[in-house]
Scaffold this active site. Sequence first.
Site, PDB file in Angstrom:
ATOM      1  N   LYS A 111     -15.012  11.592 -24.182  1.00 41.96           N
ATOM      2  CA  LYS A 111     -15.481  12.827 -23.469  1.00 41.96           C
ATOM      3  C   LYS A 111     -16.335  12.224 -22.392  1.00 41.96           C
ATOM      4  CE  LYS A 111     -14.464  16.486 -26.640  1.00 41.96           C
ATOM      5  NZ  LYS A 111     -15.059  17.336 -27.557  1.00 41.96           N
ATOM      6  N   LYS A 195      -0.461  13.919 -26.892  1.00 41.97           N
ATOM      7  CA  LYS A 195      -0.539  14.834 -27.959  1.00 41.97           C
ATOM      8  C   LYS A 195      -0.811  16.318 -27.150  1.00 41.97           C
ATOM      9  CE  LYS A 195      -5.644  15.708 -28.800  1.00 41.97           C
ATOM     10  NZ  LYS A 195      -6.143  16.157 -29.655  1.00 41.97           N
ATOM     11  N   LYS A 198      -5.334  21.262 -25.263  1.00 38.44           N
ATOM     12  CA  LYS A 198      -5.790  21.940 -24.092  1.00 38.44           C
ATOM     13  C   LYS A 198      -6.247  21.290 -22.856  1.00 38.44           C
ATOM     14  CE  LYS A 198      -8.490  23.494 -27.140  1.00 38.44           C
ATOM     15  NZ  LYS A 198      -9.091  24.087 -28.443  1.00 38.44           N
TER      16      LYS A 198
HETATM   17  P1  ADP Z   1      -7.558  20.167 -28.112  1.00 38.47           P
HETATM   18  O1  ADP Z   1      -7.161  18.728 -27.860  1.00 38.47           O
HETATM   19  O2  ADP Z   1      -6.493  21.020 -27.645  1.00 38.47           O
HETATM   20  O3  ADP Z   1      -9.126  20.446 -27.414  1.00 38.47           O
HETATM   21  P2  ADP Z   1      -9.040  20.357 -30.590  1.00 38.47           P
HETATM   22  O4  ADP Z   1      -9.392  19.051 -30.223  1.00 38.47           O
HETATM   23  O5  ADP Z   1     -10.039  21.392 -30.384  1.00 38.47           O
HETATM   24  O6  ADP Z   1      -7.902  20.386 -29.787  1.00 38.47           O
HETATM   25  O7  ADP Z   1      -8.543  20.221 -31.876  1.00 38.47           O
HETATM   26  C1  ADP Z   1      -8.719  21.167 -33.044  1.00 38.47           C
HETATM   27  C2  ADP Z   1      -8.158  20.655 -34.429  1.00 38.47           C
HETATM   28  O8  ADP Z   1      -6.911  20.650 -34.163  1.00 38.47           O
HETATM   29  C3  ADP Z   1      -8.473  19.157 -34.747  1.00 38.47           C
HETATM   30  O9  ADP Z   1      -8.644  19.011 -35.963  1.00 38.47           O
HETATM   31  C4  ADP Z   1      -7.420  18.440 -34.377  1.00 38.47           C
HETATM   32  O10 ADP Z   1      -7.232  17.245 -35.016  1.00 38.47           O
HETATM   33  C5  ADP Z   1      -6.213  19.252 -34.444  1.00 38.47           C
HETATM   34  N1  ADP Z   1      -5.170  18.885 -33.270  1.00 38.47           N
HETATM   35  C6  ADP Z   1      -5.485  19.270 -31.836  1.00 38.47           C
HETATM   36  N2  ADP Z   1      -4.127  18.945 -31.288  1.00 38.47           N
HETATM   37  C7  ADP Z   1      -3.554  18.320 -32.174  1.00 38.47           C
HETATM   38  C8  ADP Z   1      -1.927  18.051 -32.140  1.00 38.47           C
HETATM   39  N3  ADP Z   1      -1.580  17.784 -30.953  1.00 38.47           N
HETATM   40  N4  ADP Z   1      -1.481  17.560 -33.044  1.00 38.47           N
HETATM   41  C9  ADP Z   1      -2.099  17.596 -34.206  1.00 38.47           C
HETATM   42  N5  ADP Z   1      -3.302  18.170 -34.512  1.00 38.47           N
HETATM   43  C10 ADP Z   1      -4.004  18.425 -33.297  1.00 38.47           C
END
Ligand code: ADP
Length: 328
Positions: A111, A195, A198
Amino acid sequence: MRILSGIQPSGQLHLGNYFGAIYNWVRLQNKGEECFFFIADLHAQTVPYDAATRPGIILELAATLIAAGVDPKKSTLFVQSQVPAHTQLSWILSCLAPFGELERMVQFKEKSDANPQAVNVGLFTYPILQAADVLLYRPDMVPVGIDQAQHLELTRTLAHKFNNRFCPADEPLFKEPQTLHSTTIKVLGLDGQRKMSKSFNNYIGLVESEEAIWEKLRHAATDPARVRRADPGNPDICNVFAWHKLFSPVEVQGERAEGCRTARIGCIDCKKTLFTHMNAILAPIRERYHELMRQPDDIRQVLEEGAIRARKESAATMEKVYNLVGAL
Ligand code: ADP
Ligand code: TRP
């Protein structure tokens, strides 16, 4: 067993969040475990955001979680900033946290590299607040995505350090919780490469409209041509097939795999079948979400009731903490 987990209100929930995290929350709740789930709005302040739209995003996230199966009658659902003990314990843990260990946190590095002008101290101490979130409720298990494993490791380190330093040997205050990862480790995004996230804008939202979902799915990457040339007709190199595994019945998966191997099915037809099965799962969630959003005061009420329970539970822990650390 007691279960605790949190999610940040940093945008709409997508399929990666659902299969990587929320699905597991709901499964544990429905198994009858005692669950605490919260919206980590303080964590979401560590990166630039718009304060004016944040309350709406929090309510939308709460509605999405409830629509996806989190049942406030069975689980305690609350917002982090409505429970003061989280920031209180965070300070105490920060006085035990090794600076060097925080510097090694992968999420901090990612980040801060992504946004070098906006590196604040909160981003650095983020894992300490997360440890406080967890330890306050003394859960046995914390279901999270694989990317959170390192933060949970620090949580256990801090629990151990606190117990060692302040508690009698036979009466540790904090439990060292286990991390529980979902079987769906990683859902890939529309690009079929990174992956779903957002931050990459490659996601399908859990409560997006049918039209918007089809528009995204229609353009989603299938098997990359370069890989296909080397490995023709292998469905396992195609991300659309990976999504079939999440949404379609086993017979349909088999049929799609066979169609792919023999080049009998075109990608658009394959996506149409996926869309039908995706919709069968997402439509009820979407409908429930819109129903809930018509009564935002009811959602506020649910969150307030959750916060009352969480405040009671966490204040009791804080009282013990203050006594142990020598506060007057
Ligand atoms: P983003 O990457 O969209 O900002 P977050 O980091 O807020 O998502 O993720 C929130 C939760 O969802 C975490 O526990 C994360 O491990 C899970 N998660 C996020 N994206 C994925 C993904 N593509 N596949 C599996 N788990 C995910
Ligand atoms: N850091 C987690 C994420 O980005 C969210 C979170 C905050 C959390 N506090 C937590 C998860 C405590 C589990 C337990 O997904």
